[in-house]
Motif scaffolding. Sequence first.
Motif, PDB file in Angstrom:
ATOM      1  N   PRO A  16       0.843  -1.201   0.000  1.00  0.00           N
ATOM      2  CA  PRO A  16       0.000   0.000   0.000  1.00  0.00           C
ATOM      3  C   PRO A  16       0.877   1.249   0.000  1.00  0.00           C
ATOM      4  O   PRO A  16       2.039   1.217   0.430  1.00  0.00           O
ATOM      5  CB  PRO A  16      -0.775  -0.124   1.318  1.00  0.00           C
ATOM      6  N   SER A  17       0.348   2.350  -0.504  1.00  0.00           N
ATOM      7  CA  SER A  17       1.127   3.586  -0.569  1.00  0.00           C
ATOM      8  C   SER A  17       1.571   4.047   0.810  1.00  0.00           C
ATOM      9  O   SER A  17       2.615   4.690   0.951  1.00  0.00           O
ATOM     10  CB  SER A  17       0.315   4.691  -1.262  1.00  0.00           C
ATOM     11  N   SER A  18       0.813   3.697   1.862  1.00  0.00           N
ATOM     12  CA  SER A  18       1.198   4.099   3.218  1.00  0.00           C
ATOM     13  C   SER A  18       2.484   3.427   3.668  1.00  0.00           C
ATOM     14  O   SER A  18       3.112   3.862   4.634  1.00  0.00           O
ATOM     15  CB  SER A  18       0.079   3.764   4.206  1.00  0.00           C
ATOM     16  N   ALA A  19       2.911   2.379   2.964  1.00  0.00           N
ATOM     17  CA  ALA A  19       4.121   1.641   3.334  1.00  0.00           C
ATOM     18  C   ALA A  19       5.356   2.136   2.592  1.00  0.00           C
ATOM     19  O   ALA A  19       6.456   1.653   2.846  1.00  0.00           O
ATOM     20  CB  ALA A  19       3.925   0.152   3.064  1.00  0.00           C
ATOM     21  N   ILE A  20       5.191   3.095   1.685  1.00  0.00           N
ATOM     22  CA  ILE A  20       6.300   3.514   0.819  1.00  0.00           C
ATOM     23  C   ILE A  20       6.716   4.942   1.162  1.00  0.00           C
ATOM     24  O   ILE A  20       5.898   5.863   1.129  1.00  0.00           O
ATOM     25  CB  ILE A  20       5.895   3.409  -0.660  1.00  0.00           C
ATOM     26  N   LYS A  21       7.988   5.136   1.462  1.00  0.00           N
ATOM     27  CA  LYS A  21       8.549   6.445   1.784  1.00  0.00           C
ATOM     28  C   LYS A  21       9.663   6.744   0.779  1.00  0.00           C
ATOM     29  O   LYS A  21      10.567   5.928   0.585  1.00  0.00           O
ATOM     30  CB  LYS A  21       9.130   6.475   3.208  1.00  0.00           C
TER      31      LYS A  21
END
Length: 599
Positions: A337-342
């Motif tokens: 998910p995008s919340s897991a990508i920095k």
Amino acid sequence: MQIEPTEALVQKLAGARGSFKTFIDYIRFPYFKNLEENTVINFDFPITALVGSNGSGKSSVLQALFGAPQGYSTGLFWFSTSMDPIEEGSGKRNCFIYGYKNQKRETVEVLKTRIQWNKKEGNSKNPDYWEPSRPLKKYGMTMLAGQRHPAIEMEVHQIDFRFQISAFDRFFYLEEVQPWHRAKRRSKQDILRERSAFVKRSFSGEKIYSEKSAEKVEILSDEELEVVCAILGKNYVEGKVLRHKFYKEWGNSVLFKSDSLSYSEANAGSGEVAVVLMVQRLMRAKTSSLVLLDEPEYSLHPGAQKNLLRFLLKRSLTNKLQIIFTTHSPAMIEGLPSSAIKVFENNLQGQFKVFQNRNVDEAFVSIGHTITDKVIVRVEDYLAKASIELSLEAEIPEFSNLVDIQFYPGGTGKMKEDISNYSLENFKKHIVLFDGDERRDEAIDPQTVAPADRNESFYDQKIKICAGQTIKFSTDGGESGGRVDQLVELQEKYLDFWRQRVLFFPFDKLEAEFWDEDFCKKQLDDILPEADVSKKMIELNAASPKERFAILARCLFNQSRAKDIQNLQTLFVKHWIKRRPEGHEKLVATLHEIRDLPR
């Protein structure tokens, strides 16, 4: 061993987030190495991927996280030397703050600061000591009677895959042949031939010399071996690991056995050895450990990388591991998910800024990867195309390079017919966006239809309800005498696509939404007398929203060619974005919905 698909594991892990008893919720950096001051990284998902170019601060964040739990120190990896002194600029100390939930489920913060002891004053303490500090107001921390919160208690596993090489490779590629060996004209190969005999005898169970030379051989458990085989796509029947120093320095040798042959790390890829050591370590890690992986894709092909990600997701789920890794590989974050990508990017001051909640394609476009397979968004006309393109550029620029907005003459009827093609191939490559006035009842999910209703007539009726028209499908045998079972399958695919990939503008008529009477009058004021402006405004207000742009184009350009109308529509859309009416926020929400659709 079959590891569940990434999508299923991600869904399960997202639902299990609340069951993690120890978890670092976020980390922030008031002043730390080359990161932009006051950088914050939120850990909203049990697995987090740090993406960025070399030297962008990803490994620095891992070093800080390593030193966060009780009993661990960032100084183990980051310390000052004469060649590379650590500069504390303008009286600011390098530090970091992290938050976690205590036993009462209250969020508490811990501050760790680098303390540089002065050896000239006779102080023998570690010159790169990182000390927990009391809460400081200048960092926005809550002062609870000046007390420190205890550091979080987690076992930490830190693995840098760039240096996970076998004992054989370490000696062959990194060691120098000693002078006394050169004097006897002994090559590295000669030395390896001689000392490998001790390795072989150790693997056979013979005790060589003493524990100072080798540790006990460890045999991979059945579960560990299954996981290694699943990641690497191999069919091993046995795996052994030996830690020894027969090749001068301590290192690991691995012995693999399949049905047909047996071979050591000398003939295995470095990726195989790294995977064995990592699997062994993570399978034996305590529940609720913190796992920090630096470039775990190193020496693995894309297929193995995807398998590795699935293993990490599964291990995080079953053993409540918080896993944070750095990567340069799209395969390692595909499906997260995008919340897991920095994403780490350079700012104008030469520091690195961290962007949160980026999807896979956005993350890698930002560090120079070229995306050739863009998502295609089909819209009704030029105004729809312009509104999406310009709004993306203004609001989600990192996503604007990943989509191709297209419209074709033929109207909505033709668009709805074309969905029958999109639903067959490249399902996730296409998104169809209609004007809001095309919205009808939601499409049904074919998976919920009773077997008795799964027929041509039932599905034809359901398609009419959502699409507003009959859709013809081509089957083997043509329109007459075609295969009924195939037709039903095509109808189900159509409904699936409509349910998942068809969206609508948040307003009915685009022309009415983007038209602005005051802005129109301003354009006319520049070229017409005041009396003529009033007459023209009366004419425009009496016209339909679609006709207004053509009338205004004739007035401004003395003609109403398609190109003139399109230029005028672009101008109005830009003005609409600038003034941000209520519809703007709704459209941005729709764009985020498009961005978050699986691809």
